[in-house]
Structures are given as structure tokens and as C-alpha cells.
Design a protein around this motif. Structure first.
Motif, PDB file in Angstrom:
ATOM      1  N   LYS A  29      59.888  32.510  42.760  1.00 56.62           N
ATOM      2  CA  LYS A  29      59.823  33.807  41.918  1.00 56.62           C
ATOM      3  C   LYS A  29      58.838  34.139  40.981  1.00 56.62           C
ATOM      4  O   LYS A  29      58.269  35.740  41.261  1.00 56.62           O
ATOM      5  CB  LYS A  29      61.136  34.471  40.850  1.00 56.62           C
ATOM      6  CG  LYS A  29      62.512  34.594  41.396  1.00 56.62           C
ATOM      7  CD  LYS A  29      63.466  34.865  40.443  1.00 56.62           C
ATOM      8  CE  LYS A  29      64.476  35.927  41.099  1.00 56.62           C
ATOM      9  NZ  LYS A  29      65.709  34.269  42.022  1.00 56.62           N
ATOM     10  N   SER A  30      58.135  33.462  40.096  1.00 51.89           N
ATOM     11  CA  SER A  30      56.968  33.866  39.620  1.00 51.89           C
ATOM     12  C   SER A  30      55.634  33.247  39.855  1.00 51.89           C
ATOM     13  O   SER A  30      55.021  34.167  39.224  1.00 51.89           O
ATOM     14  CB  SER A  30      57.339  32.672  38.059  1.00 51.89           C
ATOM     15  OG  SER A  30      57.181  30.937  39.422  1.00 51.89           O
ATOM     16  N   CYS A  31      55.970  33.407  41.299  1.00 55.09           N
ATOM     17  CA  CYS A  31      54.787  33.283  42.461  1.00 55.09           C
ATOM     18  C   CYS A  31      54.261  34.210  42.837  1.00 55.09           C
ATOM     19  O   CYS A  31      53.853  34.072  43.538  1.00 55.09           O
ATOM     20  CB  CYS A  31      54.828  31.777  43.264  1.00 55.09           C
ATOM     21  SG  CYS A  31      55.553  30.096  42.318  1.00 55.09           S
ATOM     22  N   TYR A  32      55.557  35.320  42.995  1.00 56.96           N
ATOM     23  CA  TYR A  32      54.938  36.113  43.502  1.00 56.96           C
ATOM     24  C   TYR A  32      53.988  36.841  43.212  1.00 56.96           C
ATOM     25  O   TYR A  32      53.392  37.864  42.321  1.00 56.96           O
ATOM     26  CB  TYR A  32      56.038  37.493  43.158  1.00 56.96           C
ATOM     27  CG  TYR A  32      56.390  38.234  43.982  1.00 56.96           C
ATOM     28  CD1 TYR A  32      56.748  38.606  46.180  1.00 56.96           C
ATOM     29  CD2 TYR A  32      55.627  39.960  44.155  1.00 56.96           C
ATOM     30  CE1 TYR A  32      56.335  39.614  45.921  1.00 56.96           C
ATOM     31  CE2 TYR A  32      55.734  41.424  44.519  1.00 56.96           C
ATOM     32  CZ  TYR A  32      55.972  40.790  45.507  1.00 56.96           C
ATOM     33  OH  TYR A  32      55.878  41.882  46.980  1.00 56.96           O
ATOM     34  N   VAL A  33      52.825  37.388  44.692  1.00 52.78           N
ATOM     35  CA  VAL A  33      51.625  38.616  44.064  1.00 52.78           C
ATOM     36  C   VAL A  33      52.153  39.428  44.667  1.00 52.78           C
ATOM     37  O   VAL A  33      51.338  40.225  44.107  1.00 52.78           O
ATOM     38  CB  VAL A  33      50.857  37.287  44.971  1.00 52.78           C
ATOM     39  CG1 VAL A  33      49.246  38.417  44.908  1.00 52.78           C
ATOM     40  CG2 VAL A  33      50.383  36.410  43.888  1.00 52.78           C
ATOM     41  N   GLY A  34      52.589  39.982  46.004  1.00 50.62           N
ATOM     42  CA  GLY A  34      52.736  41.388  46.543  1.00 50.62           C
ATOM     43  C   GLY A  34      52.918  41.248  47.845  1.00 50.62           C
ATOM     44  O   GLY A  34      53.327  40.277  48.546  1.00 50.62           O
ATOM     45  N   LYS A  35      53.289  41.935  48.326  1.00 51.42           N
ATOM     46  CA  LYS A  35      53.831  42.792  49.690  1.00 51.42           C
ATOM     47  C   LYS A  35      52.238  42.548  50.503  1.00 51.42           C
ATOM     48  O   LYS A  35      51.138  42.381  50.261  1.00 51.42           O
ATOM     49  CB  LYS A  35      53.593  43.938  50.230  1.00 51.42           C
ATOM     50  CG  LYS A  35      54.993  44.300  49.675  1.00 51.42           C
ATOM     51  CD  LYS A  35      56.374  43.719  50.873  1.00 51.42           C
ATOM     52  CE  LYS A  35      57.772  43.633  50.174  1.00 51.42           C
ATOM     53  NZ  LYS A  35      58.918  43.027  50.285  1.00 51.42           N
ATOM     54  N   PHE A  36      52.680  41.793  52.076  1.00 46.99           N
ATOM     55  CA  PHE A  36      51.426  41.465  52.677  1.00 46.99           C
ATOM     56  C   PHE A  36      51.568  42.702  53.968  1.00 46.99           C
ATOM     57  O   PHE A  36      52.482  42.961  53.958  1.00 46.99           O
ATOM     58  CB  PHE A  36      52.377  39.893  53.416  1.00 46.99           C
ATOM     59  CG  PHE A  36      50.624  39.544  54.812  1.00 46.99           C
ATOM     60  CD1 PHE A  36      50.334  39.350  54.262  1.00 46.99           C
ATOM     61  CD2 PHE A  36      50.678  39.854  55.973  1.00 46.99           C
ATOM     62  CE1 PHE A  36      48.044  39.083  55.136  1.00 46.99           C
ATOM     63  CE2 PHE A  36      49.615  39.260  57.064  1.00 46.99           C
ATOM     64  CZ  PHE A  36      48.381  39.253  56.517  1.00 46.99           C
TER      65      PHE A  36
END
Ligand code: HEM
Length: 88
Positions: free
Chosen positions: A73-80
Motif C-alpha cells: 500500500k505505502s509503496c504505490y507509485v502509479g498505474k503502468f
């Protein structure tokens, strides 16, 4: 809060492929797993095999049952948004 991006393509993903800056693609999402590496039960080296690349195939190979969403959860950057076939 950590910075997120609207979208990440394969070129951007591939830039983050080292222990100190490690992003992975998993099921359509990009995660910065740099901080998670030390907590991966399978070890740093295993997870580093997917650094800057697609981790979905390896993930499914080893543990499709793992609820990765909870851990990352805390590692999310964005959609590929890139082309997976262009990833090495
Ligand atoms: C074990 C999480 C990616 C290889 C585990 C376990 C978790 C986990 C929770 C323990 C599973 C269990 O005992 O049932 C994750 C998460 C990932 C990820 C959140 C995505 C960021 C990967 C990748 C690989 C990998 C890409 C392979 C390149 C392994 C291996 C084990 C393991 C080999 C087994 C360790 C052992 O019990 O000896 N991982 N993993 N994992 N993982 Fe991952």
C-alpha cells in the motif's frame, strides 16, 4: 505523503532497477519496493530479479496466493501505462 505519478511507462520503470531505488510492475501497478526489500520473506535477491521490470510472472510462479496489496500500500507509485513486451 509519498509522491505518486499519474502513470509510469516501461522506460521510466526501467530506470529504477537498483537496491537503493527499486521499482517493480505488478498486475498493472508500479510499486517502489525499495523499503519493502528487507521485509520480503523470499529475500532481497529474489525480489531484485524483478527490479525495474515486470514482477507479475515471477510473483505468480512463486506465490500467487500472497495478498500483495496489503504489503505494498505505502509503496504505490502509479498505474503502468507502457508496453510490457518492451520490458527486459
Ligand atoms: C515468499 C511477498 C515478489 C520470490 C514471499 C512471502 C511473501 C512474499 C508474503 C511469504 C509467502 C508464504 O510464506 O506463503 C512478496 C511480495 C512481492 C513478492 C509482496 C511483490 C513485491 C516476489 C518475486 C519473487 C519472489 C518477484 C521472485 C523473483 C519469493 C520466494 C519466496 C517468497 C522464492 C519463498 C521464500 C521461502 O519461503 O523460502 N514473498 N513477494 N517474491 N517470495 Fe515473494
Amino acid at each position: 505523503a509519498k509522491k505518486t505519478l499519474p502513470a509510469v511507462d516501461e522506460e521510466e520503470l526501467a530506470k529504477h532497477c537498483v537496491r537503493e531505488d527499486c521499482w517493480i510492475h505488478l498486475f498493472g501497478n508500479v510499486y517502489d519496493v525499495t523499503a519493502y526489500l528487507d521485509f520480503h520473506p523470499g529475500g532481497v535477491d529474489e525480489l531484485m530479479r524483478a527490479s525495474g521490470r515486470d514482477a507479475t510472472a515471477l510473483f505468480n510462479q512463486y506465490h500467487p496466493w500472497v495478498n500483495y496489496d496489503n504489503f505494498l500500500k505505502s509503496c504505490y507509485v502509479g498505474k503502468f501505462c507502457g508496453d510490457l513486451s518492451k520490458l527486459k
